[in-house]
Design a protein around this motif. Structure first.
Motif, PDB file in Angstrom:
ATOM      1  N   VAL A  56       0.835  -1.209   0.000  1.00  0.00           N
ATOM      2  CA  VAL A  56       0.000   0.000   0.000  1.00  0.00           C
ATOM      3  C   VAL A  56       0.866   1.253   0.000  1.00  0.00           C
ATOM      4  O   VAL A  56       0.615   2.200  -0.769  1.00  0.00           O
ATOM      5  CB  VAL A  56      -0.949  -0.007   1.214  1.00  0.00           C
ATOM      6  CG1 VAL A  56      -1.631   1.355   1.370  1.00  0.00           C
ATOM      7  CG2 VAL A  56      -1.999  -1.094   1.065  1.00  0.00           C
ATOM      8  N   TYR A  57       1.911   1.275   0.847  1.00  0.00           N
ATOM      9  CA  TYR A  57       2.781   2.455   0.918  1.00  0.00           C
ATOM     10  C   TYR A  57       3.456   2.730  -0.428  1.00  0.00           C
ATOM     11  O   TYR A  57       3.436   3.859  -0.925  1.00  0.00           O
ATOM     12  CB  TYR A  57       3.852   2.265   1.995  1.00  0.00           C
ATOM     13  CG  TYR A  57       3.323   2.268   3.405  1.00  0.00           C
ATOM     14  CD1 TYR A  57       2.234   3.065   3.771  1.00  0.00           C
ATOM     15  CD2 TYR A  57       3.915   1.471   4.393  1.00  0.00           C
ATOM     16  CE1 TYR A  57       1.758   3.063   5.072  1.00  0.00           C
ATOM     17  CE2 TYR A  57       3.441   1.464   5.692  1.00  0.00           C
ATOM     18  CZ  TYR A  57       2.355   2.253   6.032  1.00  0.00           C
ATOM     19  OH  TYR A  57       1.883   2.249   7.323  1.00  0.00           O
ATOM     20  N   ILE A  58       4.060   1.691  -1.032  1.00  0.00           N
ATOM     21  CA  ILE A  58       4.802   1.916  -2.280  1.00  0.00           C
ATOM     22  C   ILE A  58       3.840   2.185  -3.435  1.00  0.00           C
ATOM     23  O   ILE A  58       4.139   3.000  -4.322  1.00  0.00           O
ATOM     24  CB  ILE A  58       5.732   0.717  -2.592  1.00  0.00           C
ATOM     25  CG1 ILE A  58       6.699   1.070  -3.725  1.00  0.00           C
ATOM     26  CG2 ILE A  58       4.932  -0.522  -2.960  1.00  0.00           C
ATOM     27  CD1 ILE A  58       7.667   2.166  -3.401  1.00  0.00           C
ATOM     28  N   ALA A  59       2.674   1.548  -3.430  1.00  0.00           N
ATOM     29  CA  ALA A  59       1.709   1.771  -4.506  1.00  0.00           C
ATOM     30  C   ALA A  59       1.198   3.209  -4.491  1.00  0.00           C
ATOM     31  O   ALA A  59       1.138   3.873  -5.537  1.00  0.00           O
ATOM     32  CB  ALA A  59       0.543   0.793  -4.383  1.00  0.00           C
ATOM     33  N   ILE A  60       0.833   3.703  -3.301  1.00  0.00           N
ATOM     34  CA  ILE A  60       0.337   5.083  -3.204  1.00  0.00           C
ATOM     35  C   ILE A  60       1.449   6.066  -3.538  1.00  0.00           C
ATOM     36  O   ILE A  60       1.234   7.074  -4.228  1.00  0.00           O
ATOM     37  CB  ILE A  60      -0.232   5.355  -1.797  1.00  0.00           C
ATOM     38  CG1 ILE A  60      -1.468   4.489  -1.548  1.00  0.00           C
ATOM     39  CG2 ILE A  60      -0.578   6.825  -1.635  1.00  0.00           C
ATOM     40  CD1 ILE A  60      -2.049   4.635  -0.148  1.00  0.00           C
ATOM     41  N   SER A  61       2.671   5.784  -3.070  1.00  0.00           N
ATOM     42  CA  SER A  61       3.799   6.681  -3.343  1.00  0.00           C
ATOM     43  C   SER A  61       4.086   6.764  -4.831  1.00  0.00           C
ATOM     44  O   SER A  61       4.215   7.861  -5.391  1.00  0.00           O
ATOM     45  CB  SER A  61       5.040   6.191  -2.591  1.00  0.00           C
ATOM     46  OG  SER A  61       6.149   7.025  -2.864  1.00  0.00           O
ATOM     47  N   VAL A  62       4.168   5.605  -5.490  1.00  0.00           N
ATOM     48  CA  VAL A  62       4.463   5.590  -6.925  1.00  0.00           C
ATOM     49  C   VAL A  62       3.326   6.225  -7.722  1.00  0.00           C
ATOM     50  O   VAL A  62       3.563   7.026  -8.640  1.00  0.00           O
ATOM     51  CB  VAL A  62       4.722   4.146  -7.408  1.00  0.00           C
ATOM     52  CG1 VAL A  62       4.772   4.083  -8.927  1.00  0.00           C
ATOM     53  CG2 VAL A  62       6.026   3.612  -6.822  1.00  0.00           C
ATOM     54  N   ALA A  63       2.083   5.903  -7.376  1.00  0.00           N
ATOM     55  CA  ALA A  63       0.938   6.463  -8.095  1.00  0.00           C
ATOM     56  C   ALA A  63       0.879   7.984  -7.941  1.00  0.00           C
ATOM     57  O   ALA A  63       0.645   8.708  -8.912  1.00  0.00           O
ATOM     58  CB  ALA A  63      -0.356   5.829  -7.589  1.00  0.00           C
ATOM     59  N   SER A  64       1.119   8.478  -6.721  1.00  0.00           N
ATOM     60  CA  SER A  64       1.091   9.930  -6.488  1.00  0.00           C
ATOM     61  C   SER A  64       2.211  10.627  -7.247  1.00  0.00           C
ATOM     62  O   SER A  64       2.011  11.702  -7.832  1.00  0.00           O
ATOM     63  CB  SER A  64       1.211  10.221  -4.992  1.00  0.00           C
ATOM     64  OG  SER A  64       0.139   9.661  -4.271  1.00  0.00           O
ATOM     65  N   LEU A 124       5.507  11.246   1.858  1.00  0.00           N
ATOM     66  CA  LEU A 124       5.137  10.639   3.129  1.00  0.00           C
ATOM     67  C   LEU A 124       5.028   9.121   3.022  1.00  0.00           C
ATOM     68  O   LEU A 124       5.542   8.387   3.875  1.00  0.00           O
ATOM     69  CB  LEU A 124       3.808  11.230   3.608  1.00  0.00           C
ATOM     70  CG  LEU A 124       3.228  10.652   4.909  1.00  0.00           C
ATOM     71  CD1 LEU A 124       4.199  10.890   6.069  1.00  0.00           C
ATOM     72  CD2 LEU A 124       1.864  11.251   5.210  1.00  0.00           C
ATOM     73  N   CYS A 125       4.376   8.651   1.967  1.00  0.00           N
ATOM     74  CA  CYS A 125       4.219   7.198   1.805  1.00  0.00           C
ATOM     75  C   CYS A 125       5.548   6.516   1.510  1.00  0.00           C
ATOM     76  O   CYS A 125       5.780   5.379   1.945  1.00  0.00           O
ATOM     77  CB  CYS A 125       3.215   6.899   0.691  1.00  0.00           C
ATOM     78  SG  CYS A 125       1.504   7.233   1.146  1.00  0.00           S
ATOM     79  N   PHE A 126       6.447   7.194   0.796  1.00  0.00           N
ATOM     80  CA  PHE A 126       7.768   6.605   0.563  1.00  0.00           C
ATOM     81  C   PHE A 126       8.550   6.510   1.873  1.00  0.00           C
ATOM     82  O   PHE A 126       9.234   5.512   2.135  1.00  0.00           O
ATOM     83  CB  PHE A 126       8.543   7.431  -0.451  1.00  0.00           C
ATOM     84  CG  PHE A 126       9.907   6.871  -0.749  1.00  0.00           C
ATOM     85  CD1 PHE A 126      10.044   5.736  -1.536  1.00  0.00           C
ATOM     86  CD2 PHE A 126      11.051   7.466  -0.233  1.00  0.00           C
ATOM     87  CE1 PHE A 126      11.299   5.199  -1.797  1.00  0.00           C
ATOM     88  CE2 PHE A 126      12.302   6.938  -0.491  1.00  0.00           C
ATOM     89  CZ  PHE A 126      12.434   5.807  -1.275  1.00  0.00           C
ATOM     90  N   TYR A 127       8.441   7.538   2.710  1.00  0.00           N
ATOM     91  CA  TYR A 127       9.093   7.499   4.016  1.00  0.00           C
ATOM     92  C   TYR A 127       8.553   6.343   4.855  1.00  0.00           C
ATOM     93  O   TYR A 127       9.329   5.577   5.464  1.00  0.00           O
ATOM     94  CB  TYR A 127       8.869   8.830   4.733  1.00  0.00           C
ATOM     95  CG  TYR A 127       9.276   8.818   6.192  1.00  0.00           C
ATOM     96  CD1 TYR A 127      10.614   8.898   6.559  1.00  0.00           C
ATOM     97  CD2 TYR A 127       8.312   8.724   7.199  1.00  0.00           C
ATOM     98  CE1 TYR A 127      10.991   8.877   7.902  1.00  0.00           C
ATOM     99  CE2 TYR A 127       8.677   8.704   8.533  1.00  0.00           C
ATOM    100  CZ  TYR A 127      10.014   8.777   8.874  1.00  0.00           C
ATOM    101  OH  TYR A 127      10.379   8.753  10.206  1.00  0.00           O
ATOM    102  N   LEU A 128       7.232   6.184   4.869  1.00  0.00           N
ATOM    103  CA  LEU A 128       6.629   5.077   5.622  1.00  0.00           C
ATOM    104  C   LEU A 128       7.047   3.726   5.042  1.00  0.00           C
ATOM    105  O   LEU A 128       7.258   2.757   5.790  1.00  0.00           O
ATOM    106  CB  LEU A 128       5.103   5.208   5.598  1.00  0.00           C
ATOM    107  CG  LEU A 128       4.516   6.411   6.351  1.00  0.00           C
ATOM    108  CD1 LEU A 128       3.012   6.507   6.120  1.00  0.00           C
ATOM    109  CD2 LEU A 128       4.829   6.309   7.842  1.00  0.00           C
TER     110      LEU A 128
END
Length: 502
Positions: free
Chosen positions: A202-210, A238-242
């Motif tokens: 979820v973190y990497i998917a949201i980060s890459v998509a954003s 933020l999602c990449f950091y998480l």
């Protein structure tokens, strides 16, 4: 073990067909967008969703390829991807509304995300170390050549038939690929997959998509003058950091820690960002320059740009043998310098010239891309354990996509800014008491004369901005040279004579 794999030729053909199909779809629909826009009654802003949703879907699903392969086996995932991509291509070609084509393109991106990582991993698995250089040369032919040929093929289908054939052409290719893969791809038992890392995905998917959305929409939304871009940038960061924190602490992370302990792989990830950024940025800059500044028709501009593909094809032929005899880092170094030299040649483009300089610099660039990309593909995975190779190819393709998007967005933004700066500088020197100005303004400061001067200044400013972009691309390539010092020779070697230095 890999040397004993039967039907290697048929497997390679299926893998290459899938890689070509997926790579071609990244650019084949670009020239057809105005025709699609009229067909489905979409606005200029809405029609870009056809590209954006495909890119975002692929960005979301690519990191999941490794886990899916471990859980269900590479063969089953590959077959499912080919089938899904083919069906969605047919539906895209039959779409009757903007909503339909956007949904089908999103699903096409999801289905096709695993094709390139799995194709690369399978080619490495079925070939012994001494033939992996030749295998990666074959694979790179699809990855590098297909995006170059995409606009030409798309322009041909759109002009002579219909934009729908940009998608429908995948159907017969996909069917044949599926049959060949079903018959010949080795049946291996899936490994015991670790527990699915839901939060990591979820973190990497949201980060890459954003990040993909930010890069894709930044130019049309005034970048950080837009609240939307700020939101996308903050969410991506933020999602990449998480994701990083989660990767360091989770017992079974989405990507194995062993990936990030491999020096070759990590150096290759950074190099991939730069190489793909430069490659796709120059691909994005050249067609509008040929059409807007020099006035070439769409199809003619595409034909001129095929010189790069010709150079790539010519150099791919001896790459397998070259990599057995030469130091891979030396080959990469020569290629990097040659790419930088081609960009330096492009900084000498004049507002009035023929197609010759485009063809020559493009051919040199095509030759050099092969010298960089194929050794880079081998070095990246030569020292990775086989059990994490699919994870590695998935992450590598994430970086490849991000490099492509970032390169295009950055250089397009700089082009706009530099055009405005150059135009202001040129116009500031336009004085009515200038005797040279009177030659094109015999009637004084009439409205028609001022429009003519402004058009000339704008054309000159546009050329200057393009040349500045080419100069930056050349510098970026040379800045990559120190990465070669971080790469080392794998313990098993790429071949008995392959020379990756310690």
């Amino acid at each position: 073990m890999a040397a004993a794999v039967p039907n290697r030729g048929f497997i390679t053909a299926a893998i290459m067909a899938a890689a070509l199909m997926q790579s071609l779809d990244t650019t084949i629909a670009n020239v057809a967008l105005p025709h699609i826009q009229g067909s489905v009654s979409a606005s200029q802003d809405q029609i870009t969703w056809v590209l954006t949703f495909y890119i975002v879907a692929a960005g979301i699903m690519t990191p999941l390829t490794g886990w899916l392969s471990q859980r269900f086996g590479a063969r089953l995932v590959f077959l499912g991807s080919v089938a899904g991509f083919t069906v969605m291509s047919a539906l895209c070609g039959a779409a009757q509304s903007l909503g339909e084509i956007v949904v089908f393109r999103f699903l096409q991106g999801i289905a096709g995300a695993a094709l390139l990582p799995l194709a690369q991993a399978v080619l490495l698995d079925i070939n012994p170390p001494e033939k992996q250089g030749q295998a990666m040369a074959t694979f790179s032919l699809a990855v590098v050549l297909a995006p170059i040929m995409g606009p030409v093929i798309g322009g041909y289908f759109t002009d002579d038939y219909s934009w729908r054939w940009c998608f429908l052409v995948n159907v017969p290719v996909g069917i044949l690929t599926f049959i060949c893969a079903w018959m010949f791809l080795p049946r291996k038992h899936a490994n015991t997959a670790p527990k699915f890392d839901f939060f990591g995905f979820v973190y990497i998917a949201i980060s890459v998509a954003s990040l993909q959305l930010m890069l894709d929409r930044g130019a049309t939304q005034d970048w950080f003058g837009s609240i939307e871009i700020w939101i996308e940038a903050i969410v991506a960061g933020l999602c990449f950091y998480l994701f990083v924190i989660h990767m360091l602490t989770a017992p079974s992370p989405l990507f194995s820690h062993a990936l990030f302990r491999d020096r070759n792989f990590n150096a290759s990830l950074v190099a991939t960002l730069v190489v793909m950024g430069a490659l796709y940025a120059s691909l994005a800059l050249s067609p509008p320059m040929l059409q807007g500044v020099y006035g070439y028709p769409v199809f003619t501009a595409g034909l001129i740009l095929t010189s790069r593909g010709a150079g790539t094809f010519v150099m791919m032929l001896p790459m397998g043998r070259l990599m057995q005899k030469a130091d891979l880092r030396v080959l990469m170094g020569v290629g990097i310098v040659a790419i930088a030299a081609s960009f330096w040649m492009m900084t000498g483009f004049a507002p009035t010239m023929g197609a010759g300089p485009f063809i020559i610099s493009g051919f040199i660039q095509g030759l050099a891309i092969s010298l960089v990309w194929v050794p880079l593909s081998v070095i990246a995975f030569a020292t990775l354990p086989e059990e994490i190779r699919v994870q590695g190819t998935a992450l590598w393709n994430v970086f490849r996509n991000l490099g492509s998007s970032a390169g295009i967005s950055l250089l397009e933004a700089l082009l706009t800014v530099n055009t405005q700066v150059a135009h202001s500088t040129i116009v500031s020197h336009v004085r009515l008491d200038n005797p040279n100005l009177r030659q094109i303004m015999p009637d004084g400061a009439s409205s028609k004369a001022l429009q003519l001067v402004d058009a000339m200044a704008n054309r000159q400013a546009t050329v200057i901005a393009y040349l500045d972009d080419f100069k930056l691309l050349g510098v970026a390539m040379l800045a990559m040279m120190p990465l070669l010092l971080l790469m080392r020779r794998p313990s098993g070697g790429v071949s008995a004579n392959a020379a990756m230095m310690e």
